[in-house]
Design an enzyme around this catalytic site. Structure first.
Site, short mmCIF file in Angstrom:
data_model
loop_
_atom_site.label_atom_id
_atom_site.label_comp_id
_atom_site.label_asym_id
_atom_site.label_seq_id
_atom_site.Cartn_x
_atom_site.Cartn_y
_atom_site.Cartn_z
N TRP A 116 41.06 31.77 44.21
CA TRP A 116 41.39 30.54 44.88
C TRP A 116 40.67 30.19 45.96
CZ3 TRP A 116 43.18 27.77 40.88
CH2 TRP A 116 43.87 28.48 39.93
N ASP A 138 46.67 28.06 51.90
CA ASP A 138 47.07 27.70 50.74
C ASP A 138 48.36 28.69 50.52
OD1 ASP A 138 47.45 27.50 48.01
OD2 ASP A 138 45.51 28.14 47.45
N LYS A 147 54.67 27.17 41.35
CA LYS A 147 55.04 28.78 41.40
C LYS A 147 56.44 29.04 41.97
CE LYS A 147 50.36 28.63 40.26
NZ LYS A 147 49.55 28.77 41.39
C1 LIG Z 1 47.86 28.26 41.16
C2 LIG Z 1 47.05 28.22 42.60
C3 LIG Z 1 46.27 27.38 42.60
C4 LIG Z 1 45.93 26.00 41.81
O1 LIG Z 1 46.89 25.26 41.79
P1 LIG Z 1 46.91 23.72 40.91
O2 LIG Z 1 48.14 23.31 41.38
O3 LIG Z 1 46.70 24.44 39.63
O4 LIG Z 1 45.78 22.96 41.45
C5 LIG Z 1 45.66 27.31 44.12
N1 LIG Z 1 45.93 28.32 44.81
C6 LIG Z 1 46.71 29.37 44.44
C7 LIG Z 1 47.13 30.27 45.60
C8 LIG Z 1 47.65 29.38 43.20
O5 LIG Z 1 48.19 30.26 43.07
#
Ligand SMILES: *Cc1c(COP(=O)(O)O)cnc(C)c1O
Length: 362
Positions: A102, A172, A196
């Protein structure tokens, strides 16, 4: 029909109470004779859900008046671009801590707008751990320092946030948002896709500090991609994903009813501890590639002695109602995602299964 033991990495398990509430309210919500997804986002009933969602996030993290909570679309992936689009210009430098798939994507987007200094290159340690403070090569006066608090694929997690010397952290937190309380003050922006840890896919929480919002570019950014647009209109500039936000509200309510973040953290520590203890107690059969100090409490990654055993582990687990055990396609192995809403009973079930599988195949 029994609920499955759900270890999918995202979209992921939701609390039964949150789903049942949606089920109860699907045909007639708040006496409106409609569901939330059939109701105007300008109605007072929707407004209450929208504001409650924001209020709970503010309360849980003690955000106070300095932070705006935005409810956006486009996933965390859009934030990879929106952050530099709003904050980084040609000639300016942002520091990026590269710890996984990511962060790599976030770096690629930032390079479209300005200079990226990779403050730690996780590839040098095969992305198996997060950096120590003394390994960070930070740029004095950088625009911001970007990091990924939990690396969903490799199963690593920061257990303390880096000291960036006052440079705002952009984080993030998609896969470990609201797993515990933390001091928000060093953060300029926190973003997290809901799917998540706090709800269904389709809504992304963005927390932005007021002084950072004021520094965002006012020109050259499309209206919908400006943080200011959404801050000015309380995330109601255009139609929000109202049903998804309603579901996030339901999940956050169950978290509050359960005792809030202190209780959520205690449960998460207990659950992850049970799985890691099982791995560490059977070193001839299970192998965790991540050193203890970097292990994720959300995504527990491990290997078995052979790939065919891993395939059987996943297949037999599925037959036993244990879903989502397969490691990410880019790394293989096994991954058990035990997010906030994963119940203790599911972790008890997977631990029993791990022990029995090791005994039968070891
Ligand atoms: C799943 C995830 C993403 C991507 O998320 P989307 O909603 O599919 O854009 C980005 N960063 C992390 C840490 C993730 O676990």
């Amino acid at each position: 029909m029994a609920r499955a033991h759900n270890f999918y990495p995202g979209p992921a398990v939701l609390p039964v109470a949150a789903l049942e509430r949606a089920q109860r309210e699907l045909l007639d919500w708040e006496g409106t004779g409609t569901s939330v997804m059939e109701t105007s986002h300008r109605s007072k009933e929707y407004d209450a859900v929208h504001n409650e969602t924001i209020a709970i996030i503010k309360e849980m993290l003690g955000l106070g008046e300095r932070f705006h909570v935005l409810l956006l679309q486009g996933g965390a992936s859009l934030q990879f671009a929106m952050v530099p689009m709003n904050l980084l210009s040609a000639g300016q430098t942002a520091d990026y801590i590269h710890t996984g798939t990511w962060s790599k994507k976030a770096i690629a987007e930032a390079k479209l707008f300005g200079t990226v200094n990779v403050a730690f290159d996780g590839e040098t340690v095969e992305l198996k751990r997060v950096p120590r403070q003394d390994e960070l090569k930070l740029t004095p006066g950088a625009r911001y320092v970007h990091m990924t608090s939990n690396n969903t694929i490799k199963g690593t997690q920061f257990h303390a946030f880096p000291d960036t010397g006052g440079v705002p952290i952009v984080c993030d937190m998609s896969s470990d948002f609201l797993w515990r309380a933390f001091d928000p003050s060093p953060f300029g922006i926190i973003y997290a896709g809901a799917q998540k840890n706090i709800g269904p896919a389709g809504v992304t929480v963005v927390i932005i500090r007021d002084d950072i919002l004021k520094q965002c570019k006012t020109e050259g950014v499309p209206t919908l991609l400006k943080y200011q647009t959404h801050a000015d209109k309380n995330s109601l500039f255009n139609t929000p994903p109202s049903f998804n936000i309603y579901m996030v509200r339901n999940v956050l309510r169950t978290m509050m009813d359960a005792g809030g973040l202190a209780e959520i953290e205690a449960r998460n520590r207990k659950k992850a501890g049970m799985v890691y203890d099982t791995i560490d107690a059977n070193p001839d059969f299970f192998r965790a590639p991540v050193p203890k100090e970097s292990r994720s409490l959300m995504n527990i990654v491990f290997r078995l002695p052979a790939e065919d055993l891993e395939a059987r582990f996943v297949a037999e687990g599925k037959l036993g109602n244990l879903l989502g055990l397969k490691g990410h396609r880019s790394v293989g192995g096994i991954r058990i995602s035990a997010y906030n809403s994963c119940p203790l009973e599911s972790v008890e079930a997977i631990v029993e299964f791990m022990k029995a599988f090791a005994k039968a195949n070891g």
